[in-house]
Enzyme design. Structure first.
Site, PDB file in Angstrom:
ATOM      1  N   HIS A  86       0.850  -1.196   0.000  1.00  0.00           N
ATOM      2  CA  HIS A  86       0.000   0.000   0.000  1.00  0.00           C
ATOM      3  C   HIS A  86       0.886   1.246   0.000  1.00  0.00           C
ATOM      4  O   HIS A  86       1.945   1.254   0.639  1.00  0.00           O
ATOM      5  CB  HIS A  86      -0.920  -0.010   1.225  1.00  0.00           C
ATOM      6  CG  HIS A  86      -1.979   1.036   1.140  1.00  0.00           C
ATOM      7  ND1 HIS A  86      -1.730   2.356   1.393  1.00  0.00           N
ATOM      8  CD2 HIS A  86      -3.284   0.967   0.792  1.00  0.00           C
ATOM      9  CE1 HIS A  86      -2.828   3.063   1.206  1.00  0.00           C
ATOM     10  NE2 HIS A  86      -3.798   2.235   0.845  1.00  0.00           N
ATOM     11  N   GLU A 156      -3.935   1.966  -7.465  1.00  0.00           N
ATOM     12  CA  GLU A 156      -4.322   3.121  -6.670  1.00  0.00           C
ATOM     13  C   GLU A 156      -3.350   4.271  -6.952  1.00  0.00           C
ATOM     14  O   GLU A 156      -2.269   4.328  -6.335  1.00  0.00           O
ATOM     15  CB  GLU A 156      -4.251   2.796  -5.176  1.00  0.00           C
ATOM     16  CG  GLU A 156      -5.085   1.605  -4.755  1.00  0.00           C
ATOM     17  CD  GLU A 156      -5.336   1.626  -3.248  1.00  0.00           C
ATOM     18  OE1 GLU A 156      -6.479   1.832  -2.863  1.00  0.00           O
ATOM     19  OE2 GLU A 156      -4.375   1.480  -2.484  1.00  0.00           O
TER      20      GLU A 156
HETATM   21  P1  PGA Z   1      -9.511   6.103   0.142  1.00  0.00           P
HETATM   22  O1  PGA Z   1      -8.318   5.087   0.419  1.00  0.00           O
HETATM   23  O2  PGA Z   1     -10.690   5.280  -0.331  1.00  0.00           O
HETATM   24  O3  PGA Z   1      -9.765   6.743   1.474  1.00  0.00           O
HETATM   25  O4  PGA Z   1      -9.044   7.047  -0.890  1.00  0.00           O
HETATM   26  C1  PGA Z   1      -8.037   4.036  -0.445  1.00  0.00           C
HETATM   27  C2  PGA Z   1      -6.783   3.365  -0.014  1.00  0.00           C
HETATM   28  O5  PGA Z   1      -5.912   3.995   0.586  1.00  0.00           O
HETATM   29  O6  PGA Z   1      -6.595   2.169  -0.240  1.00  0.00           O
END
Ligand code: PGA
Length: 235
Positions: A86, A156
């Site tokens: 992450h 992401e």
């Molecule tokens: P968020 O986070 O939905 O708050 O943008 C997603 C993540 O960090 O995996």
């Protein structure tokens, strides 16, 4: 095929808040999604009626590693998934360490959820493709996967996490095409592609796509009504 929904509760919840949220979750109909709940380690027990994922794990199974959590122990406790790489952890974990963690998960029958994504600066410097390629190929190098062992890749973009809006659907789809090509070239037999970054009740309808196998949700998953809106829209 149901969409996968990963609820990354991050470090948002204390014990009492987690217990309250678990009651709220019990009132939600999750039957139309493949739900994976990722509480912090201390809160697993309050969500034990769902498929559970860890938010991280170590790459060794046992030993003198103060403060780490063993993938072997996670497996013994029934945890089936682990988020790896992450962006909020990549300052501690290089691509090479993430690779060791992926191998440790696979060795212990835990399905890895590998997060990838470029930063704002990398995007501006037109480095998105090379960053993603490096993240994917290093994370999965030498990992022995079979048809019946899926790996989840969560794209992401870092600058979209905790922001006001997700990446536009067309951009997600374009990037997924590129990610798929890398995974196919690597002959990864079974993978799912998820999107994460500011997925909310108000915007999920704009990023629904046959190309997106699921979503990784952060802040919205600690608010039951927000989560319910997302699930209803996914249906
Ligand atoms: P968020 O986070 O939905 O708050 O943008 C997603 C993540 O960090 O995996």
């Amino acid at each position: 095929m149901k969409k996968i929904l990963i609820c990354n509760q991050k470090m948002y919840l204390t014990k009492d808040e987690a217990i309250n949220l678990s009651y709220d979750y019990n009132a939600i109909d999750f039957s139309n999604v493949e739900l994976i709940v990722c509480p912090n380690y201390l809160n697993f027990e309050y969500f034990s009626n769902y498929k559970l994922g860890a938010q991280n794990c170590f790459y060794e199974d046992k030993g003198s590693y103060t403060g780490e959590v063993s993938p072997y122990d996670l497996y013994l406790r029934g945890i089936k998934y682990a988020i790896l790489g992450h962006s909020e952890r990549r300052m501690y974990d290089t691509n090479e360490i993430i690779n060791l963690k992926v191998k440790a998960c696979v060795r212990n029958s835990i399905i890895p959820i590998i997060c990838i994504g470029e930063s704002k600066i990398e995007k501006e410097l037109l480095k998105t493709s090379s960053v993603l390629k490096k993240q994917i190929t290093t994370a999965l190098a030498g990992v022995d996967l079979t048809d019946d062992y899926p790996v989840l890749i969560a794209y992401e973009p870092v600058y979209k996490i905790g922001s006001s809006s997700p990446l536009p659907k067309e951009e997600i789809e374009d990037t997924f095409k590129y990610i798929k090509k890398i995974l196919d070239d690597m002959k990864i037999p079974n993978y799912k592609l998820l999107y994460g970054g500011s997925v909310k009740g108000e915007n999920i309808k704009h990023i629904l796509s046959d190309e997106i196998d699921g979503y990784l949700v952060g802040e919205s998953c600690i608010n039951a009504s927000e989560l319910n809106t997302i699930i209803k829209c996914i249906k």
